[in-house]
Design an enzyme around this catalytic site. Structure first.
Site: not given
Ligand code: AMP
Ligand code: ZN
Length: 113
Positions: A7, A30, A46, A86, A92, A94, A97, A99, A101
């Protein structure tokens, strides 16, 4: 207060390397790329994950897929690519929000997990 990282990126409060932006979506590189092309596509609104979508909000996924297709073409991924989302702990996820890939630029492994 909304403490969500993506966000904040969508609001421009945290910098990102933008690849695409419109009123509903943002795509950015990323920070820890897993392949030569690794772009995240997010809705600006969100949602925790796919699990938070309903009939009203689900069309955002279609918008994201079409945007991913366009970005893939712009990035020259003519030989294919992968789109991953994910969901939750076992998935997995992390960043909580929604997203997607967009990964490519190399022959990806056949293993899904
Ligand atoms: P996930 O594990 O599917 O939740 O993917 C989260 C992704 O966000 C990971 O591939 C991280 O490398 C990426 N990530 C985390 N912080 C940032 C950031 N500030 N800018 C760009 N990507 C990020
Ligand atoms: Zn968010």
């Amino acid at each position: 207060m909304n403490d969500c990282l993506f966000c904040k990126i969508a609001a421009g409060e945290i910098p990102s390397t933008k690849v695409y932006e419109d009123d509903k979506l943002l795509a950015f590189k990323d920070i820890n790329p897993q392949a030569p092309v690794h772009i995240l596509i997010i809705p600006k609104a969100h949602y925790d994950s796919v699990n938070a979508l309903d009939e009203t909000s689900a069309p955002v996924v279609g918008d994201i897929m079409l945007t991913a297709k366009r970005i893939a073409a712009e990035q020259g991924l003519d030989n294919g690519y992968r789109i991953i989302t994910n969901i939750g702990e076992d998935g997995g996820q992390t960043v909580k929000h929604l997203h997607f890939h967009l990964i490519g630029g190399v022959k990806l492994g056949e293993k899904m997990c």
